[in-house]
Design a protein around this motif. Structure first.
Motif, PDB file in Angstrom:
ATOM      1  N   CYS A 108       0.864  -1.217  -0.071  1.00  0.00           N
ATOM      2  CA  CYS A 108      -0.060  -0.006  -0.126  1.00  0.00           C
ATOM      3  C   CYS A 108       0.774   1.218   0.124  1.00  0.00           C
ATOM      4  N   TYR A 109       0.483   2.236  -0.719  1.00  0.00           N
ATOM      5  CA  TYR A 109       1.200   3.713  -0.936  1.00  0.00           C
ATOM      6  C   TYR A 109       0.143   4.563  -0.247  1.00  0.00           C
ATOM      7  N   PHE A 110       0.814   5.594   0.481  1.00  0.00           N
ATOM      8  CA  PHE A 110      -0.247   6.546   1.177  1.00  0.00           C
ATOM      9  C   PHE A 110       0.201   7.901   0.487  1.00  0.00           C
ATOM     10  N   LEU A 111      -0.493   8.594  -0.417  1.00  0.00           N
ATOM     11  CA  LEU A 111      -0.083   9.882  -0.716  1.00  0.00           C
ATOM     12  C   LEU A 111      -0.920  11.076  -0.206  1.00  0.00           C
ATOM     13  N   GLY A 112      -0.473  12.088   0.245  1.00  0.00           N
ATOM     14  CA  GLY A 112      -1.240  13.367   0.654  1.00  0.00           C
ATOM     15  C   GLY A 112      -1.261  13.784   2.120  1.00  0.00           C
ATOM     16  N   ALA A 113      -1.869  14.624   2.501  1.00  0.00           N
ATOM     17  CA  ALA A 113      -1.848  15.296   3.750  1.00  0.00           C
ATOM     18  C   ALA A 113      -0.500  16.016   4.135  1.00  0.00           C
ATOM     19  N   LYS A 114      -0.247  16.316   5.194  1.00  0.00           N
ATOM     20  CA  LYS A 114       0.813  17.021   5.864  1.00  0.00           C
ATOM     21  C   LYS A 114       1.786  15.896   6.234  1.00  0.00           C
ATOM     22  N   ASP A 115       3.218  16.269   5.964  1.00  0.00           N
ATOM     23  CA  ASP A 115       4.163  15.297   6.569  1.00  0.00           C
ATOM     24  C   ASP A 115       3.966  14.778   7.943  1.00  0.00           C
ATOM     25  N   ASN A 116       3.492  15.425   9.147  1.00  0.00           N
ATOM     26  CA  ASN A 116       3.299  14.935  10.345  1.00  0.00           C
ATOM     27  C   ASN A 116       1.976  13.974  10.468  1.00  0.00           C
ATOM     28  N   VAL A 117       1.140  14.352   9.720  1.00  0.00           N
ATOM     29  CA  VAL A 117      -0.250  13.444   9.452  1.00  0.00           C
ATOM     30  C   VAL A 117       0.178  12.347   8.921  1.00  0.00           C
ATOM     31  N   ILE A 118       0.883  12.205   7.774  1.00  0.00           N
ATOM     32  CA  ILE A 118       1.113  11.032   7.095  1.00  0.00           C
ATOM     33  C   ILE A 118       1.904  10.065   7.603  1.00  0.00           C
ATOM     34  N   ASN A 119       3.038  10.690   8.472  1.00  0.00           N
ATOM     35  CA  ASN A 119       3.878   9.901   9.422  1.00  0.00           C
ATOM     36  C   ASN A 119       3.119   9.086  10.577  1.00  0.00           C
ATOM     37  N   LYS A 120       2.168   9.803  10.964  1.00  0.00           N
ATOM     38  CA  LYS A 120       1.401   9.174  12.171  1.00  0.00           C
ATOM     39  C   LYS A 120       0.631   8.098  11.488  1.00  0.00           C
ATOM     40  N   THR A 121      -0.085   8.410  10.299  1.00  0.00           N
ATOM     41  CA  THR A 121      -0.908   7.282   9.713  1.00  0.00           C
ATOM     42  C   THR A 121      -0.254   5.939   9.319  1.00  0.00           C
ATOM     43  N   ILE A 122       1.157   6.358   8.838  1.00  0.00           N
ATOM     44  CA  ILE A 122       2.023   5.202   8.553  1.00  0.00           C
ATOM     45  C   ILE A 122       2.380   4.441   9.848  1.00  0.00           C
ATOM     46  N   VAL A 123       2.430   5.037  11.037  1.00  0.00           N
ATOM     47  CA  VAL A 123       2.971   4.263  12.416  1.00  0.00           C
ATOM     48  C   VAL A 123       1.483   3.448  12.615  1.00  0.00           C
ATOM     49  N   GLU A 124       0.401   4.029  12.557  1.00  0.00           N
ATOM     50  CA  GLU A 124      -0.786   3.496  12.806  1.00  0.00           C
ATOM     51  C   GLU A 124      -0.973   2.211  12.237  1.00  0.00           C
ATOM     52  N   VAL A 125      -1.044   2.560  10.756  1.00  0.00           N
ATOM     53  CA  VAL A 125      -1.178   1.448   9.921  1.00  0.00           C
ATOM     54  C   VAL A 125      -0.209   0.158  10.289  1.00  0.00           C
ATOM     55  N   GLU A 126       1.008   0.590  10.477  1.00  0.00           N
ATOM     56  CA  GLU A 126       1.916  -0.521  10.782  1.00  0.00           C
ATOM     57  C   GLU A 126       1.596  -1.413  12.065  1.00  0.00           C
ATOM     58  N   GLN A 127       1.102  -0.573  12.900  1.00  0.00           N
ATOM     59  CA  GLN A 127       0.595  -1.131  14.454  1.00  0.00           C
ATOM     60  C   GLN A 127      -0.857  -2.125  14.154  1.00  0.00           C
ATOM     61  N   GLN A 128      -1.618  -1.478  13.418  1.00  0.00           N
ATOM     62  CA  GLN A 128      -3.096  -2.119  13.260  1.00  0.00           C
ATOM     63  C   GLN A 128      -3.035  -3.354  12.250  1.00  0.00           C
ATOM     64  N   TYR A 129      -2.100  -3.093  11.007  1.00  0.00           N
ATOM     65  CA  TYR A 129      -2.054  -4.061   9.972  1.00  0.00           C
ATOM     66  C   TYR A 129      -0.685  -4.486   9.804  1.00  0.00           C
ATOM     67  N   PRO A 130      -0.244  -5.269  10.575  1.00  0.00           N
ATOM     68  CA  PRO A 130       1.165  -5.646  10.532  1.00  0.00           C
ATOM     69  C   PRO A 130       1.833  -6.237   9.474  1.00  0.00           C
ATOM     70  N   ASN A 131       0.876  -6.936   8.571  1.00  0.00           N
ATOM     71  CA  ASN A 131       1.226  -7.826   7.421  1.00  0.00           C
ATOM     72  C   ASN A 131       1.163  -7.006   6.138  1.00  0.00           C
ATOM     73  N   ILE A 132       0.690  -5.759   6.129  1.00  0.00           N
ATOM     74  CA  ILE A 132       0.891  -4.794   4.936  1.00  0.00           C
ATOM     75  C   ILE A 132       1.935  -4.252   4.860  1.00  0.00           C
ATOM     76  N   THR A 133       2.646  -4.472   3.226  1.00  0.00           N
ATOM     77  CA  THR A 133       4.211  -3.779   3.083  1.00  0.00           C
ATOM     78  C   THR A 133       3.781  -2.385   2.822  1.00  0.00           C
ATOM     79  N   ILE A 134       4.382  -1.411   3.480  1.00  0.00           N
ATOM     80  CA  ILE A 134       4.011   0.013   3.146  1.00  0.00           C
ATOM     81  C   ILE A 134       5.016   0.336   1.919  1.00  0.00           C
ATOM     82  N   ALA A 135       4.468   0.255   0.912  1.00  0.00           N
ATOM     83  CA  ALA A 135       5.247   0.649  -0.402  1.00  0.00           C
ATOM     84  C   ALA A 135       5.899   2.254  -0.391  1.00  0.00           C
TER      85      ALA A 135
END
Length: 242
Positions: A108-135
């Protein structure tokens, strides 16, 4: 798209389906086949913008699927005596896709929002969905005509690209650049990153069930008033047209 299962409102054709059937009959099989898809979750604001901006209208109409996100769309369809089965909120659809990506180990790739928001989003996704590869990820402050962004995303070989650039940039970006990709599900998700990141609180379940999420957001964010006026203009035009 089966024309028998659609409802057209102001030249925007909505798929008339439940969220569950949309996921299991359409999106999940296309992901499994690595078939490219462009999904628009359209609310009255999107329909009104498409009415006022021909270029944006073409971008929205180029989508493979347009589904109803917004109580106003359901009310308009009901008023036309062509009721839609249910609302399909973009945020909920994104969570369903994340769960599927987690189950299948997708990229999954995440495009958009502010830097701090997208960084927090990635952290949350990694915690809640550990089998996803953050592209990968990229903030939303760039010229949508800059093809290098799309080329960089393409190089990461994503299965799903969540685009949080807001109206109208997210649909315009997807329409302009998705042809560069050999595969991938592309969906505009508006402010969903802000919710996942904890920057914005979504309406309580009882408000959502009553189709009053718009009112809750207005109470929490009074500056949204101008956007809400577009919803009332949308409904007025539906009534007057009939």
């Amino acid at each position: 798209m089966d024309i028998k299962n659609t409802v057209t409102i102001m030249d925007i054709t909505f798929l008339n389906v439940t969220k569950k059937d949309f996921l299991y009959d359409e999106l999940f099989p296309r992901l499994n086949r690595q078939q490219k898809s462009f999904v628009v979750t359209a609310n009255p604001e999107i329909v009104m913008k498409a009415r006022e901006d021909h270029g944006y209208k073409q971008a929205v109409q180029s989508a493979d699927y347009i589904v109803p996100d917004g109580a106003g769309i359901l009310l308009a369809a009901k008023y036309k005596k062509e009721p839609l089965q249910e609302r399909i909120p973009g945020y909920e659809l994104m969570l369903d896709l994340l769960k599927h990506a987690n189950d299948e180990g997708l990229r999954c790739y995440f495009l958009g929002a502010k830097d701090n928001v997208i960084n927090k989003t990635i952290v949350e996704v990694e915690q809640q969905y550990p089998n996803i590869t953050i592209a990968g990820s990229h903030h939303g402050f760039f010229d949508i005509h800059d093809s290098s962004i799309a080329e960089n995303i393409k190089a990461q070989n994503p299965d799903i690209v969540f685009v949080a650039l807001g109206l109208p940039r997210q649909e315009e970006w997807i329409a302009k650049h998705s042809n560069k990709f050999p595969k991938g599900l592309f969906m505009g998700v508006g402010g969903s990153f802000d919710v996942i990141a904890g920057e914005v609180q979504r309406a309580p379940e009882k408000w959502i069930k009553l189709n009053l999420e718009w009112l809750y957001r207005l109470l929490k964010q009074p500056l949204r008033f101008k956007r809400i006026l577009k919803v009332f203009e949308f409904m007025l035009r539906i009534i007057v047209k009939k």
